[in-house]
Design a protein around this motif. Structure first.
Motif, mmCIF file in Angstrom:
data_model
loop_
_atom_site.group_PDB
_atom_site.id
_atom_site.type_symbol
_atom_site.label_atom_id
_atom_site.label_comp_id
_atom_site.label_asym_id
_atom_site.label_seq_id
_atom_site.Cartn_x
_atom_site.Cartn_y
_atom_site.Cartn_z
ATOM 1 N N VAL A 173 0.855 -1.184 0.000
ATOM 2 C CA VAL A 173 0.000 0.000 0.000
ATOM 3 C C VAL A 173 0.894 1.239 0.000
ATOM 4 C CG1 VAL A 173 -1.763 1.261 1.290
ATOM 5 C CG2 VAL A 173 -1.755 -1.230 1.309
ATOM 6 N N THR A 174 0.564 2.196 -0.860
ATOM 7 C CA THR A 174 1.289 3.465 -0.887
ATOM 8 C C THR A 174 0.431 4.526 -0.205
ATOM 9 O OG1 THR A 174 2.323 2.848 -2.975
ATOM 10 C CG2 THR A 174 2.379 5.168 -2.378
ATOM 11 N N ILE A 175 1.029 5.192 0.791
ATOM 12 C CA ILE A 175 0.300 6.170 1.596
ATOM 13 C C ILE A 175 1.043 7.497 1.556
ATOM 14 C CG2 ILE A 175 -0.499 6.726 3.927
ATOM 15 C CD1 ILE A 175 -0.553 3.742 4.503
ATOM 16 N N GLY A 176 0.300 8.562 1.351
ATOM 17 C CA GLY A 176 0.885 9.901 1.441
ATOM 18 C C GLY A 176 0.702 10.445 2.846
ATOM 19 N N VAL A 177 1.786 10.913 3.441
ATOM 20 C CA VAL A 177 1.759 11.428 4.804
ATOM 21 C C VAL A 177 2.266 12.871 4.794
ATOM 22 C CG1 VAL A 177 2.662 11.122 7.142
ATOM 23 C CG2 VAL A 177 2.212 9.127 5.729
ATOM 24 N N ALA A 178 1.575 13.749 5.488
ATOM 25 C CA ALA A 178 2.015 15.135 5.634
ATOM 26 C C ALA A 178 2.597 15.303 7.029
ATOM 27 C CB ALA A 178 0.854 16.094 5.423
ATOM 28 N N VAL A 179 3.893 15.583 7.099
ATOM 29 C CA VAL A 179 4.579 15.774 8.376
ATOM 30 C C VAL A 179 4.712 17.275 8.607
ATOM 31 C CG1 VAL A 179 6.693 15.357 9.676
ATOM 32 C CG2 VAL A 179 5.864 13.627 8.074
ATOM 33 N N GLN A 180 4.159 17.749 9.713
ATOM 34 C CA GLN A 180 4.286 19.164 10.059
ATOM 35 C C GLN A 180 5.277 19.293 11.206
ATOM 36 O OE1 GLN A 180 0.322 20.559 10.862
ATOM 37 N NE2 GLN A 180 -0.101 20.875 8.689
ATOM 38 N N TYR A 181 6.199 20.243 11.071
ATOM 39 C CA TYR A 181 7.223 20.440 12.085
ATOM 40 C C TYR A 181 7.548 21.917 12.197
ATOM 41 C CZ TYR A 181 10.434 20.970 8.183
ATOM 42 O OH TYR A 181 11.052 21.410 7.038
ATOM 43 N N ARG A 182 8.199 22.285 13.295
ATOM 44 C CA ARG A 182 8.669 23.650 13.464
ATOM 45 C C ARG A 182 9.897 23.642 14.352
ATOM 46 N NH1 ARG A 182 7.025 26.746 18.107
ATOM 47 N NH2 ARG A 182 5.890 25.428 19.561
ATOM 48 N N ILE A 183 10.675 24.704 14.243
ATOM 49 C CA ILE A 183 11.871 24.851 15.059
ATOM 50 C C ILE A 183 11.492 25.614 16.318
ATOM 51 C CG2 ILE A 183 14.161 25.917 15.173
ATOM 52 C CD1 ILE A 183 14.325 25.570 12.138
ATOM 53 N N LEU A 184 11.859 25.083 17.464
ATOM 54 C CA LEU A 184 11.645 25.779 18.724
ATOM 55 C C LEU A 184 12.753 26.807 18.900
ATOM 56 C CD1 LEU A 184 10.855 22.687 20.968
ATOM 57 C CD2 LEU A 184 9.239 24.232 19.879
ATOM 58 N N SER A 185 12.417 28.013 19.338
ATOM 59 C CA SER A 185 13.412 29.080 19.436
ATOM 60 C C SER A 185 14.553 28.722 20.380
ATOM 61 C CB SER A 185 12.757 30.391 19.857
ATOM 62 O OG SER A 185 12.125 30.240 21.107
ATOM 63 N N GLU A 186 14.262 27.982 21.441
ATOM 64 C CA GLU A 186 15.328 27.597 22.369
ATOM 65 C C GLU A 186 16.214 26.467 21.817
ATOM 66 O OE1 GLU A 186 11.493 25.603 23.560
ATOM 67 O OE2 GLU A 186 12.082 27.690 23.321
ATOM 68 N N ARG A 187 15.781 25.810 20.756
ATOM 69 C CA ARG A 187 16.573 24.737 20.124
ATOM 70 C C ARG A 187 17.062 25.132 18.726
ATOM 71 N NH1 ARG A 187 16.114 19.604 22.636
ATOM 72 N NH2 ARG A 187 17.790 19.240 21.163
ATOM 73 N N ALA A 188 17.094 26.439 18.417
ATOM 74 C CA ALA A 188 17.508 26.904 17.100
ATOM 75 C C ALA A 188 18.976 26.574 16.823
ATOM 76 C CB ALA A 188 17.258 28.399 16.963
ATOM 77 N N TYR A 189 19.823 26.600 17.849
ATOM 78 C CA TYR A 189 21.232 26.247 17.672
ATOM 79 C C TYR A 189 21.351 24.814 17.148
ATOM 80 C CZ TYR A 189 26.072 25.122 18.737
ATOM 81 O OH TYR A 189 27.369 24.721 18.638
ATOM 82 N N ASP A 190 20.638 23.889 17.775
ATOM 83 C CA ASP A 190 20.669 22.487 17.341
ATOM 84 C C ASP A 190 20.121 22.332 15.931
ATOM 85 O OD1 ASP A 190 21.704 21.744 19.804
ATOM 86 O OD2 ASP A 190 19.725 21.329 20.657
ATOM 87 N N ALA A 191 19.055 23.060 15.603
ATOM 88 C CA ALA A 191 18.454 22.951 14.275
ATOM 89 C C ALA A 191 19.420 23.420 13.189
ATOM 90 C CB ALA A 191 17.169 23.764 14.216
ATOM 91 N N HIS A 192 20.249 24.414 13.483
ATOM 92 C CA HIS A 192 21.161 24.939 12.458
ATOM 93 C C HIS A 192 22.476 24.164 12.395
ATOM 94 C CE1 HIS A 192 22.907 27.775 9.713
ATOM 95 N NE2 HIS A 192 23.946 27.934 10.509
ATOM 96 N N TYR A 193 23.048 23.827 13.532
ATOM 97 C CA TYR A 193 24.393 23.247 13.543
ATOM 98 C C TYR A 193 24.428 21.722 13.641
ATOM 99 C CZ TYR A 193 26.349 27.881 13.950
ATOM 100 O OH TYR A 193 26.704 29.174 13.703
ATOM 101 N N ARG A 194 23.411 21.091 14.194
ATOM 102 C CA ARG A 194 23.472 19.638 14.391
ATOM 103 C C ARG A 194 22.756 18.841 13.319
ATOM 104 N NH1 ARG A 194 23.771 19.422 20.791
ATOM 105 N NH2 ARG A 194 25.608 20.733 20.868
ATOM 106 N N LEU A 195 21.797 19.446 12.634
ATOM 107 C CA LEU A 195 21.092 18.757 11.554
ATOM 108 C C LEU A 195 21.694 19.192 10.228
ATOM 109 C CD1 LEU A 195 17.396 19.179 12.707
ATOM 110 C CD2 LEU A 195 18.849 17.172 12.971
#
Length: 142
Positions: free
Chosen positions: A112-134
């Protein structure tokens, strides 16, 4: 003591004689969202260029000093010392959506093929991790 404060209206690349560039424009630096002011204070030749950075609502700016992380800029008007500091990235804190197509096998051996919509956001206190670790968040979510 000679004190002057001036707005510099045009851009010229750095010269070969080792002196810092004398003219900058708001249109050529950081997407046109800044204002540069040159200050020369005293006879000792103290030179600095203050740059006003505008960070939009629901964004944070990443500031680096000579390539090393320094701080995060909050939304609104911020001041950085341009030759020493640069805004390397602007991260959106808004909810983002990534559409992913998954293929799975059921208990009765049907694919079965399923389309999934993943919604995400960056938390302001974790912005360092979002930019440098990912390295590639979109690919890592898939």
């Amino acid at each position: 003591m000679d004190r002057r404060l001036q707005y510099v209206p045009s851009y010229q690349p750095p010269t070969l004689d080792g002196l810092p560039p004398q003219n900058y424009t708001a249109d050529n630096f950081h997407g046109g969202r800044n204002l540069n002011i040159t200050m020369d204070i005293g006879e000792g030749g103290c030179y600095s260029c203050l740059c006003f950075e505008c960070i939009r609502t629901q964004q944070v700016g990443v500031v680096e000093n000579f390539g090393q992380y320094s701080s995060m800029l909050s939304p609104g008007m911020n001041v950085i010392c341009y030759p020493l500091q640069t805004v390397t990235a602007r991260l959106s804190l808004r909810i983002q959506q990534l559409d992913v197509i998954c293929e799975t096998k059921t208990k009765d051996n049907v694919f079965v093929t399923i389309g999934v919509a993943v919604q995400y956001r960056i938390l302001s206190e974790r912005a360092y991790d979002a930019h440098y670790r990912l390295t590639d968040p979109h690919q890592q979510i898939r």
